[in-house]
Write a protein that holds these residues in place. Sequence first.
Motif, mmCIF file in Angstrom:
data_model
loop_
_atom_site.group_PDB
_atom_site.id
_atom_site.type_symbol
_atom_site.label_atom_id
_atom_site.label_comp_id
_atom_site.label_asym_id
_atom_site.label_seq_id
_atom_site.Cartn_x
_atom_site.Cartn_y
_atom_site.Cartn_z
ATOM 1 N N LEU A 15 2.032 7.180 -10.023
ATOM 2 C CA LEU A 15 2.442 7.706 -8.694
ATOM 3 C C LEU A 15 3.104 6.415 -7.952
ATOM 4 O O LEU A 15 2.617 5.143 -8.072
ATOM 5 N N THR A 16 3.922 6.768 -7.039
ATOM 6 C CA THR A 16 4.426 5.819 -6.041
ATOM 7 C C THR A 16 4.385 6.660 -4.706
ATOM 8 O O THR A 16 4.317 7.546 -4.607
ATOM 9 N N PRO A 17 4.843 5.664 -3.734
ATOM 10 C CA PRO A 17 4.797 6.282 -2.282
ATOM 11 C C PRO A 17 5.979 7.388 -2.239
ATOM 12 O O PRO A 17 6.844 7.325 -2.874
ATOM 13 N N SER A 18 5.512 8.401 -1.332
ATOM 14 C CA SER A 18 6.683 9.266 -0.966
ATOM 15 C C SER A 18 7.545 8.536 0.222
ATOM 16 O O SER A 18 7.232 8.020 0.900
ATOM 17 N N PHE A 19 8.793 9.050 0.068
ATOM 18 C CA PHE A 19 9.599 8.486 1.299
ATOM 19 C C PHE A 19 10.692 9.717 1.791
ATOM 20 O O PHE A 19 10.772 10.575 1.176
ATOM 21 N N LYS A 20 10.939 9.369 2.997
ATOM 22 C CA LYS A 20 11.756 10.510 3.689
ATOM 23 C C LYS A 20 13.173 9.852 3.933
ATOM 24 O O LYS A 20 13.314 8.822 4.380
ATOM 25 N N GLU A 21 14.298 10.465 3.423
ATOM 26 C CA GLU A 21 15.529 9.856 3.672
ATOM 27 C C GLU A 21 16.324 10.510 4.773
ATOM 28 O O GLU A 21 16.640 11.785 4.685
ATOM 29 N N GLU A 22 16.824 9.896 5.615
ATOM 30 C CA GLU A 22 17.974 10.414 6.648
ATOM 31 C C GLU A 22 19.091 9.548 6.643
ATOM 32 O O GLU A 22 19.043 8.262 7.065
ATOM 33 N N GLU A 23 20.194 10.380 6.583
ATOM 34 C CA GLU A 23 21.668 9.793 6.583
ATOM 35 C C GLU A 23 21.458 8.515 5.606
ATOM 36 O O GLU A 23 22.097 7.271 6.110
ATOM 37 N N GLY A 24 21.200 8.454 4.617
ATOM 38 C CA GLY A 24 21.229 7.485 3.584
ATOM 39 C C GLY A 24 20.322 6.375 3.746
ATOM 40 O O GLY A 24 20.217 5.448 2.854
ATOM 41 N N GLN A 25 19.322 6.467 4.681
ATOM 42 C CA GLN A 25 18.391 5.264 5.195
ATOM 43 C C GLN A 25 16.996 6.036 5.010
ATOM 44 O O GLN A 25 16.706 7.027 5.267
ATOM 45 N N ILE A 26 15.921 5.247 4.311
ATOM 46 C CA ILE A 26 14.674 5.579 4.505
ATOM 47 C C ILE A 26 14.093 5.417 5.620
ATOM 48 O O ILE A 26 13.884 4.662 6.340
ATOM 49 N N SER A 27 13.592 6.592 6.073
ATOM 50 C CA SER A 27 12.903 6.450 7.599
ATOM 51 C C SER A 27 11.432 6.509 7.444
ATOM 52 O O SER A 27 10.955 6.234 8.394
ATOM 53 N N GLU A 28 10.745 6.864 6.513
ATOM 54 C CA GLU A 28 9.462 7.226 6.427
ATOM 55 C C GLU A 28 8.916 6.832 5.035
ATOM 56 O O GLU A 28 9.511 7.363 3.854
ATOM 57 N N VAL A 29 7.782 6.097 4.969
ATOM 58 C CA VAL A 29 7.330 5.799 3.460
ATOM 59 C C VAL A 29 5.825 5.903 3.632
ATOM 60 O O VAL A 29 5.044 5.412 4.786
ATOM 61 N N TYR A 30 5.365 6.629 2.723
ATOM 62 C CA TYR A 30 3.821 6.982 2.845
ATOM 63 C C TYR A 30 3.225 7.082 1.306
ATOM 64 O O TYR A 30 4.030 7.741 0.705
ATOM 65 N N PRO A 31 2.143 6.413 1.000
ATOM 66 C CA PRO A 31 1.386 5.436 1.879
ATOM 67 C C PRO A 31 1.946 3.897 2.058
ATOM 68 O O PRO A 31 2.793 3.866 1.020
ATOM 69 N N ASP A 74 -2.617 9.490 -1.907
ATOM 70 C CA ASP A 74 -3.426 9.168 -0.620
ATOM 71 C C ASP A 74 -4.028 7.707 -0.944
ATOM 72 O O ASP A 74 -4.072 6.888 -0.095
ATOM 73 N N TYR A 75 -4.283 7.491 -2.302
ATOM 74 C CA TYR A 75 -5.275 6.301 -2.609
ATOM 75 C C TYR A 75 -4.642 5.354 -3.745
ATOM 76 O O TYR A 75 -5.304 4.346 -4.061
ATOM 77 N N ILE A 76 -3.140 5.338 -3.688
ATOM 78 C CA ILE A 76 -2.613 4.609 -4.800
ATOM 79 C C ILE A 76 -2.701 3.099 -4.286
ATOM 80 O O ILE A 76 -2.773 2.008 -5.203
ATOM 81 N N PHE A 77 -2.905 2.635 -3.147
ATOM 82 C CA PHE A 77 -3.183 1.554 -2.752
ATOM 83 C C PHE A 77 -4.331 0.904 -2.406
ATOM 84 O O PHE A 77 -4.816 -0.412 -1.986
ATOM 85 N N ASP A 78 -5.651 1.947 -2.777
ATOM 86 C CA ASP A 78 -6.793 1.410 -2.758
ATOM 87 C C ASP A 78 -7.546 0.949 -3.883
ATOM 88 O O ASP A 78 -7.333 1.832 -4.863
ATOM 89 N N ALA A 79 -7.989 -0.351 -3.719
ATOM 90 C CA ALA A 79 -8.726 -0.713 -5.158
ATOM 91 C C ALA A 79 -9.931 -1.448 -4.633
ATOM 92 O O ALA A 79 -10.035 -2.487 -4.290
ATOM 93 N N PRO A 80 -10.964 -0.610 -5.083
ATOM 94 C CA PRO A 80 -11.022 0.607 -5.423
ATOM 95 C C PRO A 80 -10.865 1.672 -4.270
ATOM 96 O O PRO A 80 -11.448 1.293 -3.193
ATOM 97 N N PRO A 81 -10.710 2.944 -4.424
ATOM 98 C CA PRO A 81 -10.726 4.076 -3.748
ATOM 99 C C PRO A 81 -12.383 4.416 -3.205
ATOM 100 O O PRO A 81 -13.170 4.278 -4.051
ATOM 101 N N VAL A 82 -12.486 4.411 -2.078
ATOM 102 C CA VAL A 82 -14.125 4.610 -1.641
ATOM 103 C C VAL A 82 -14.163 6.160 -1.139
ATOM 104 O O VAL A 82 -14.274 6.417 0.087
ATOM 105 N N LEU A 83 -14.338 6.849 -2.120
ATOM 106 C CA LEU A 83 -14.680 8.335 -2.033
ATOM 107 C C LEU A 83 -15.740 8.774 -1.493
ATOM 108 O O LEU A 83 -16.076 9.798 -0.528
ATOM 109 N N GLY A 84 -16.880 8.147 -1.658
ATOM 110 C CA GLY A 84 -18.150 8.170 -0.911
ATOM 111 C C GLY A 84 -19.061 9.212 -1.869
ATOM 112 O O GLY A 84 -18.483 9.719 -2.884
ATOM 113 N N ALA A 85 -20.452 9.157 -1.598
ATOM 114 C CA ALA A 85 -21.384 9.646 -2.526
ATOM 115 C C ALA A 85 -21.898 10.764 -1.772
ATOM 116 O O ALA A 85 -22.609 11.851 -2.367
ATOM 117 N N ALA A 86 -22.070 10.868 -0.473
ATOM 118 C CA ALA A 86 -22.422 12.158 0.216
ATOM 119 C C ALA A 86 -21.784 12.055 1.799
ATOM 120 O O ALA A 86 -21.048 11.455 2.118
#
Length: 229
Positions: free
Chosen positions: A33-49, A97-109
């Motif tokens: 998995l890689t970050p998603s990105f939004k492209e406008e007029e040939g330029q990347i305007s948004e990258v997440y996460p 949402d968690y690709i850059f979390d090492a480790p993801p902290v999903l929680g127990a309760a």
Amino acid sequence: MSRSGFLFPGLLACFAVSIGATVLLPHMQLGTLTPSFKEEEGQISEVYPVASVSTATNGRDVYISQGCQACHSQVIRGTETADVDRGWGARRTVARDYIFDAPPVLGAARIGPDLTNVGSSKWRNEPEGDPVRPEKRDAAWQYLHLYHPKAVIHSSNMPAYTDLFAKHKISGSPSPDALKLPANLAPEPGYEIVPTADAKALVVYLSSLDRSHPLKEAGVVAAAAPTKK
């Protein structure tokens, strides 16, 4: 050939299937998995996460060391659950949402509220009976909440993390980081309460938690929660 001759190959096959189902298959599905990105007029305007800065990464270590994941989750369940109605998020969380979390902290309760979007300006949790709070909880709010939770959420059962703060004698001008405490919590005259490096890192981490960005695989994004007057 006796039946016992099939035992070892059978065990080996079971082991191979287990490894494939629990390790290899999830890695094939999620490991690339890689970050998603939004492209406008040939330029990347948004990258997440985006990858967290080092201070936020250190803050996650503090979050884990203090056991915050024992009472708080960081995962929004499907839009048909009460999580969105509670104001914890606009959509369900997904693996991206968690690709850059090492480790993801999903929680127990969920003894306390979910913190998936605690740093977002779009969503908030506002339990009945508590005073109206800012949509985005700034650093000052977070420090006071960590130092004395009931000072900002009267019904809170969260313990006070006073070990993340230090009392200093004021020398010259007060520290710009000093907590603005009500009279019943303020130290004696001439002293101030300031956050330690761990407290600062933790607040940077909490302020970075915002998984409200729309993602195709997350499905429908709920309408924004109304602001109370």
